[in-house]
Design a protein around this motif. Structure first.
Motif, PDB file in Angstrom:
ATOM      1  N   GLN A 273      -5.161 -12.519   8.577  1.00 34.60           N
ATOM      2  CA  GLN A 273      -4.057 -12.065   9.419  1.00 34.60           C
ATOM      3  C   GLN A 273      -3.483 -13.179  10.292  1.00 34.60           C
ATOM      4  O   GLN A 273      -2.666 -12.914  11.163  1.00 34.60           O
ATOM      5  CB  GLN A 273      -4.530 -10.914  10.330  1.00 34.60           C
ATOM      6  N   HIS A 274      -3.914 -14.397  10.073  1.00 34.50           N
ATOM      7  CA  HIS A 274      -3.495 -15.499  10.933  1.00 34.50           C
ATOM      8  C   HIS A 274      -2.289 -16.219  10.334  1.00 34.50           C
ATOM      9  O   HIS A 274      -2.002 -16.117   9.146  1.00 34.50           O
ATOM     10  CB  HIS A 274      -4.648 -16.484  11.131  1.00 34.50           C
ATOM     11  N   SER A 275      -1.603 -16.963  11.169  1.00 35.38           N
ATOM     12  CA  SER A 275      -0.533 -17.836  10.716  1.00 35.38           C
ATOM     13  C   SER A 275      -0.979 -19.278  10.931  1.00 35.38           C
ATOM     14  O   SER A 275      -1.322 -19.666  12.054  1.00 35.38           O
ATOM     15  CB  SER A 275       0.750 -17.557  11.500  1.00 35.38           C
ATOM     16  N   HIS A 276      -1.015 -20.032   9.863  1.00 36.28           N
ATOM     17  CA  HIS A 276      -1.513 -21.405   9.958  1.00 36.28           C
ATOM     18  C   HIS A 276      -0.691 -22.289   9.029  1.00 36.28           C
ATOM     19  O   HIS A 276      -0.411 -21.926   7.884  1.00 36.28           O
ATOM     20  CB  HIS A 276      -2.992 -21.455   9.570  1.00 36.28           C
ATOM     21  N   TRP A 277      -0.330 -23.454   9.524  1.00 36.41           N
ATOM     22  CA  TRP A 277       0.506 -24.355   8.742  1.00 36.41           C
ATOM     23  C   TRP A 277      -0.183 -24.782   7.446  1.00 36.41           C
ATOM     24  O   TRP A 277       0.477 -24.979   6.417  1.00 36.41           O
ATOM     25  CB  TRP A 277       0.875 -25.586   9.560  1.00 36.41           C
ATOM     26  N   LEU A 278      -1.526 -24.907   7.450  1.00 34.26           N
ATOM     27  CA  LEU A 278      -2.218 -25.348   6.241  1.00 34.26           C
ATOM     28  C   LEU A 278      -2.105 -24.305   5.133  1.00 34.26           C
ATOM     29  O   LEU A 278      -1.877 -24.647   3.964  1.00 34.26           O
ATOM     30  CB  LEU A 278      -3.681 -25.630   6.556  1.00 34.26           C
ATOM     31  N   ALA A 279      -2.255 -23.018   5.506  1.00 34.37           N
ATOM     32  CA  ALA A 279      -2.105 -21.960   4.507  1.00 34.37           C
ATOM     33  C   ALA A 279      -0.702 -21.969   3.929  1.00 34.37           C
ATOM     34  O   ALA A 279      -0.513 -21.840   2.705  1.00 34.37           O
ATOM     35  CB  ALA A 279      -2.424 -20.608   5.133  1.00 34.37           C
ATOM     36  N   ARG A 280       0.305 -22.140   4.782  1.00 32.28           N
ATOM     37  CA  ARG A 280       1.688 -22.175   4.315  1.00 32.28           C
ATOM     38  C   ARG A 280       1.924 -23.351   3.375  1.00 32.28           C
ATOM     39  O   ARG A 280       2.550 -23.209   2.328  1.00 32.28           O
ATOM     40  CB  ARG A 280       2.630 -22.251   5.528  1.00 32.28           C
ATOM     41  N   TRP A 281       1.411 -24.507   3.747  1.00 35.44           N
ATOM     42  CA  TRP A 281       1.626 -25.685   2.915  1.00 35.44           C
ATOM     43  C   TRP A 281       0.858 -25.611   1.605  1.00 35.44           C
ATOM     44  O   TRP A 281       1.325 -26.113   0.574  1.00 35.44           O
ATOM     45  CB  TRP A 281       1.268 -26.959   3.689  1.00 35.44           C
ATOM     46  N   LEU A 282      -0.318 -24.997   1.630  1.00 32.83           N
ATOM     47  CA  LEU A 282      -1.036 -24.802   0.368  1.00 32.83           C
ATOM     48  C   LEU A 282      -0.210 -23.946  -0.587  1.00 32.83           C
ATOM     49  O   LEU A 282      -0.154 -24.212  -1.795  1.00 32.83           O
ATOM     50  CB  LEU A 282      -2.390 -24.149   0.625  1.00 32.83           C
ATOM     51  N   GLY A 283       0.426 -22.913  -0.048  1.00 31.03           N
ATOM     52  CA  GLY A 283       1.288 -22.094  -0.874  1.00 31.03           C
ATOM     53  C   GLY A 283       2.480 -22.858  -1.414  1.00 31.03           C
ATOM     54  O   GLY A 283       2.843 -22.729  -2.594  1.00 31.03           O
ATOM     55  N   LEU A 284       3.105 -23.658  -0.566  1.00 30.03           N
ATOM     56  CA  LEU A 284       4.265 -24.437  -1.003  1.00 30.03           C
ATOM     57  C   LEU A 284       3.889 -25.500  -2.031  1.00 30.03           C
ATOM     58  O   LEU A 284       4.672 -25.823  -2.926  1.00 30.03           O
ATOM     59  CB  LEU A 284       4.928 -25.105   0.201  1.00 30.03           C
ATOM     60  N   LEU A 285       2.680 -26.042  -1.917  1.00 26.73           N
ATOM     61  CA  LEU A 285       2.229 -27.097  -2.821  1.00 26.73           C
ATOM     62  C   LEU A 285       1.952 -26.575  -4.224  1.00 26.73           C
ATOM     63  O   LEU A 285       2.107 -27.303  -5.205  1.00 26.73           O
ATOM     64  CB  LEU A 285       0.957 -27.735  -2.245  1.00 26.73           C
ATOM     65  N   SER A 286       1.545 -25.312  -4.341  1.00 26.45           N
ATOM     66  CA  SER A 286       0.927 -24.842  -5.574  1.00 26.45           C
ATOM     67  C   SER A 286       1.825 -24.992  -6.799  1.00 26.45           C
ATOM     68  O   SER A 286       1.394 -25.541  -7.815  1.00 26.45           O
ATOM     69  CB  SER A 286       0.476 -23.381  -5.418  1.00 26.45           C
ATOM     70  N   PHE A 287       3.053 -24.520  -6.740  1.00 22.05           N
ATOM     71  CA  PHE A 287       3.891 -24.580  -7.927  1.00 22.05           C
ATOM     72  C   PHE A 287       4.342 -25.998  -8.273  1.00 22.05           C
ATOM     73  O   PHE A 287       4.291 -26.396  -9.446  1.00 22.05           O
ATOM     74  CB  PHE A 287       5.079 -23.642  -7.778  1.00 22.05           C
ATOM     75  N   PRO A 288       4.806 -26.812  -7.304  1.00 17.88           N
ATOM     76  CA  PRO A 288       5.110 -28.196  -7.663  1.00 17.88           C
ATOM     77  C   PRO A 288       3.916 -28.942  -8.260  1.00 17.88           C
ATOM     78  O   PRO A 288       4.084 -29.716  -9.205  1.00 17.88           O
ATOM     79  CB  PRO A 288       5.542 -28.820  -6.320  1.00 17.88           C
ATOM     80  N   LEU A 289       2.720 -28.700  -7.723  1.00 17.57           N
ATOM     81  CA  LEU A 289       1.540 -29.351  -8.287  1.00 17.57           C
ATOM     82  C   LEU A 289       1.325 -28.906  -9.716  1.00 17.57           C
ATOM     83  O   LEU A 289       0.996 -29.709 -10.597  1.00 17.57           O
ATOM     84  CB  LEU A 289       0.315 -29.045  -7.427  1.00 17.57           C
TER      85      LEU A 289
END
Length: 352
Positions: A273-289
């Motif tokens: 239930q938290h908001s964290h920049w690392l979780a957001r960036w992991l999501g953004l990284l996944s498809f380009p990777l």
């Protein structure tokens, strides 16, 4: 409530599912490790762990999020072709980058401009080719899963959104024995990219995607159990590391992971239930990777670049694409973007 027609179900709040963002980023890194272990490390695919199972997790996650995001819109006349067009527009641009990276290498390997042109155009449009005798997407072999994803999207948009939940579950239950028999016969679920096993990739997609739809309709972001999200974040790398240590995955492990572990991972991710920049960036990284990692690894091997440098360059390129593709859409950094529903894209292993 789960068996109400889509138009009669209450709308979900537009909060971003950052636990699922984190899980798909972790899964993408697991896939990256799987490919790197035999492209750069010299291991055989069979002895490189079970990272290919991340594709099934992403199919299930996609079914969950597509049901969450689109079923009410489909019920209100959004239209199957508009839905598929939206999916295609989301998937194509970043996948095209991976294809362009591979193109010079493929052209040199083939040595035949006509054959290269046919493969390049077809694969760039997510159309498989069968005359190679090996894989259907020589341009970027992970694209087989995009074809399977679009197949599952099409089935969802045409019929599954209309079905009651028990019917969607019955479809998944029908697919499971076929999936288990396929895994038993081949000794693995590492299937879908080859010319002779395209059908197995479609079966994997349909089963996991249908389960994802059922999970959304039954749970609606509130699973009936409590599992530690941190445990879930560690579970996938740990299980894949265990399979790597064992040296070879088994068909039973593969089926159990898809049918039992993946739903638990989705449920545990929803508990975050938290908001964290690392979780957001992991999501953004996944498809380009996903889109660029295989071409980059193959170039690194071909040019005899140190494995660590190749892997670092791959992640750096994926992060740059994620930044250019996502952050400017809102004019803000991902750390400060407003909450929205996560929309995962499958991030599979890609080679048969």
């Amino acid at each position: 409530m789960a068996d109400l027609p889509p138009a009669d179900r209450p709308a979900m709040p537009a909060r971003r599912l950052e636990g699922l963002d984190a899980l798909r980023g972790i899964a993408a890194l697991c896939v990256f490790q799987f490919h790197a272990s035999f492209i750069l490390g010299g291991a055989t695919p069979e002895a490189s762990g079970a990272g290919y199972l991340a594709v099934d997790f992403f199919f299930m996650l996609s079914g969950y999020v597509m049901a969450r995001t689109y079923e009410q819109r489909l019920a209100k006349g959004f239209g199957a072709m508009r839905f598929l067009g939206a999916r295609y527009r989301r998937l194509w641009p970043i996948m095209a980058i991976g294809g362009v990276i591979t193109a010079p290498m493929l052209a040199m390997d083939l040595g035949d401009p006509a054959t290269f042109a046919a493969i390049f155009v077809a694969n760039l449009l997510f159309i498989p080719v069968f005359f190679t005798g090996t894989i259907t997407f020589p341009l970027n072999s992970v694209a087989w899963s995009i074809l399977a994803e679009l197949f599952a999207n099409a089935v969802h948009a045409v019929v599954l959104w209309r079905w009651r939940t028990r019917a969607v579950f019955a479809l998944a239950a029908f697919c499971l024995p076929a999936l288990a028999a396929t895994a038993w016969y081949h000794g693995t679920l590492d299937l879908g990219a080859g010319v002779d096993n395209v059908w197995a990739g479609l079966l994997r997609a349909l089963f996991a995607y249908a389960i994802g739809i059922v999970l959304y309709r039954k749970w609606r972001d509130e699973p009936p159990f409590r599992l530690s999200p941190l445990l879930a974040f560690a579970a996938m790398p740990a299980l894949f590391a265990w399979s790597l240590w064992v040296g070879e995955s088994s068909w039973l492990f593969d089926v159990a992971f898809v049918a039992l572990v993946c739903p638990l991972l989705v449920g545990a991710g929803l508990a975050w239930q938290h908001s964290h920049w690392l979780a957001r960036w992991l999501g953004l990284l996944s498809f380009p990777l996903y889109a660029v990692h295989l071409p980059m690894l193959q170039w690194g091997r071909g040019l005899h670049v140190e494995p660590v440098l190749t892997m670092a360059a791959t992640i750096a390129l994926a992060l740059y694409i994620a930044w250019r593709n996502e952050a400017p859409k809102r004019g803000k950094s991902p750390r400060n973007q407003p909450a929205a529903a996560a929309e995962p894209v499958p991030t599979p292993r890609g080679l048969a």
